[in-house]
Design a protein around this motif. Structure first.
Motif, PDB file in Angstrom:
ATOM      1  N   SER A  30       0.748  -1.316  -0.070  1.00  0.00           N
ATOM      2  CA  SER A  30       0.129  -0.089  -0.013  1.00  0.00           C
ATOM      3  C   SER A  30       0.943   1.355  -0.025  1.00  0.00           C
ATOM      4  O   SER A  30       0.540   2.270  -0.492  1.00  0.00           O
ATOM      5  N   SER A  49       0.040   4.097  -5.027  1.00  0.00           N
ATOM      6  CA  SER A  49      -0.636   3.452  -3.940  1.00  0.00           C
ATOM      7  C   SER A  49      -1.052   4.301  -2.761  1.00  0.00           C
ATOM      8  O   SER A  49      -1.789   4.252  -2.096  1.00  0.00           O
ATOM      9  N   GLN A  54      -3.884   6.391  -3.063  1.00  0.00           N
ATOM     10  CA  GLN A  54      -5.132   5.445  -2.632  1.00  0.00           C
ATOM     11  C   GLN A  54      -5.317   5.547  -1.172  1.00  0.00           C
ATOM     12  O   GLN A  54      -6.233   5.358  -0.590  1.00  0.00           O
ATOM     13  N   ASN A  82       6.045  -4.137  -5.663  1.00  0.00           N
ATOM     14  CA  ASN A  82       4.947  -4.102  -6.457  1.00  0.00           C
ATOM     15  C   ASN A  82       5.401  -4.348  -7.950  1.00  0.00           C
ATOM     16  O   ASN A  82       6.686  -4.443  -8.038  1.00  0.00           O
ATOM     17  N   ASP A 116      -2.947  -6.182   0.013  1.00  0.00           N
ATOM     18  CA  ASP A 116      -3.209  -6.235  -1.371  1.00  0.00           C
ATOM     19  C   ASP A 116      -3.958  -7.317  -1.849  1.00  0.00           C
ATOM     20  O   ASP A 116      -3.840  -7.676  -2.866  1.00  0.00           O
ATOM     21  N   ASN A 128      -8.536  -4.720   1.167  1.00  0.00           N
ATOM     22  CA  ASN A 128      -7.607  -4.516  -0.165  1.00  0.00           C
ATOM     23  C   ASN A 128      -7.449  -3.170  -0.332  1.00  0.00           C
ATOM     24  O   ASN A 128      -8.472  -2.785  -0.895  1.00  0.00           O
ATOM     25  N   THR A 129      -6.619  -2.649  -0.160  1.00  0.00           N
ATOM     26  CA  THR A 129      -6.187  -0.950  -0.388  1.00  0.00           C
ATOM     27  C   THR A 129      -6.741  -0.865  -1.891  1.00  0.00           C
ATOM     28  O   THR A 129      -7.228   0.224  -2.266  1.00  0.00           O
ATOM     29  N   PHE A 130      -6.495  -1.847  -2.858  1.00  0.00           N
ATOM     30  CA  PHE A 130      -6.788  -1.662  -4.214  1.00  0.00           C
ATOM     31  C   PHE A 130      -8.109  -2.287  -4.741  1.00  0.00           C
ATOM     32  O   PHE A 130      -8.428  -2.088  -5.821  1.00  0.00           O
ATOM     33  N   ASN A 131      -8.842  -2.712  -3.918  1.00  0.00           N
ATOM     34  CA  ASN A 131     -10.160  -3.086  -4.298  1.00  0.00           C
ATOM     35  C   ASN A 131     -11.125  -2.830  -3.016  1.00  0.00           C
ATOM     36  O   ASN A 131     -11.542  -3.700  -2.043  1.00  0.00           O
TER      37      ASN A 131
END
Ligand code: ASP
Length: 274
Positions: free
Chosen positions: A15, A21, A24, A46, A199, A255-258
């Motif tokens: 993250s 990121s 986010q 990443n 993630d 999840n930071t990305f979802n």
């Protein structure tokens, strides 16, 4: 007036891995004003960065660390990047012999950066976390955290992964140990929730690399989670659940990305199952 319980939100290495990121992460913090106490890892891996900052620090590769923070800092408009790098480098060269000290600078820089970017107070983990020489959490930490955090209503950013040992030297938890820092803090402040942002969508029923039927669990009991973590599920550090055991503070893996996924809730008080 009764004070609202804070959410303790811990953001892991992926993250914090790059400017995108971190943007986010900042959005997530803004989405809920109760997210007041933030714990961060050092930038991790990443698709752009094959190595974790912690590994670069441990191998003494300061130039790479500096370049990565300079890039991330510039992209995010972090005005204090040069001053912070200068200070970290002085410490780094002075304490080069201590691998724990070297490793800790990734979390220190990461927390300094995020605190500046969101206008939060930075509190050094060295002022809050005490670690016994055998690596266990020293009980004094809980009171130190309460004293530092209780009368402050704004946002706070704290570096994960390290504290001071009983001789006053920087000591780190095992790798992945920022999860432990977050849990100690969540227990001290009797958090509403301990959020662990990573993630993946949460804890899976099976290892998805080998089981096509694997799905994300909505909730899981703490004992089961500890067993899974000890058996190798990477999602939470196994020792990170001990501080919140029987407190009833829910641990939520998200999840930071979802943001569409609600994650998995680890139920820490077996008597309260809903
Ligand atoms: N940065 C440390 C590691 O890479 C600690 C952490 O991320 O929790 O293990």
């Amino acid at each position: 007036m009764k004070k609202c319980k804070p959410i303790v939100a811990k953001f892991g290495g992926s993250s914090m891995a790059d400017a995108e990121s971190v943007r986010q992460v900042i959005e997530i913090i803004k989405l809920n004003p109760d997210r007041r106490i933030i714990v961060v890892s050092a930038p991790g891996k990443n698709s752009n960065y094959p190595e974790k900052i912690t590994d670069q620090l441990l191998s003494g590769n300061w130039a790479e660390v500096e370049n990565r923070f300079l890039k991330e800092g510039q992209e995010l408009g972090w005005r204090n990047v040069n001053a912070c790098l200068k200070q970290a480098f002085l410490d780094f060269s002075y304490y080069f012999d201590s691998s724990d000290w070297r490793a800790s600078r990734g979390e220190w820089l990461s927390a300094k950066m995020l605190a500046d970017l969101i206008g939060a107070k930075f509190i050094d983990a060295a002022d809050l976390i005490r670690i016994n020489l055998d690596g266990s959490v020293n009980e004094a930490s809980y009171e130190l955290i309460r004293q530092a955090v209780d009368n402050f209503n704004g946002k706070i950013v704290i570096p994960g992964f390290y504290g001071l040992d009983t001789n006053g030297k920087i000591k780190t938890f095992p790798r992945g140990g920022s999860d432990i820092t977050g849990a100690i803090i969540a227990r001290s402040v009797n958090a509403k929730v301990y959020e662990n942002w990573t993630d993946v969508d949460g804890v899976m029923t099976h290892d998805p690399r080998f089981h096509r039927e694997a799905r994300t669990l909505e909730k899981i009991l703490v004992d089961h989670m500890i067993k899974m973590a000890r058996d190798g599920a990477q999602v939470l550090h196994p020792d990170s659940l001990t501080p919140v055991m029987n407190t009833g503070i829910p641990v939520v893996v998200r999840n930071t990305f979802n943001l569409g996924s609600r994650g998995t809730v680890v139920i820490t008080d077996q008597k309260v199952q809903n």
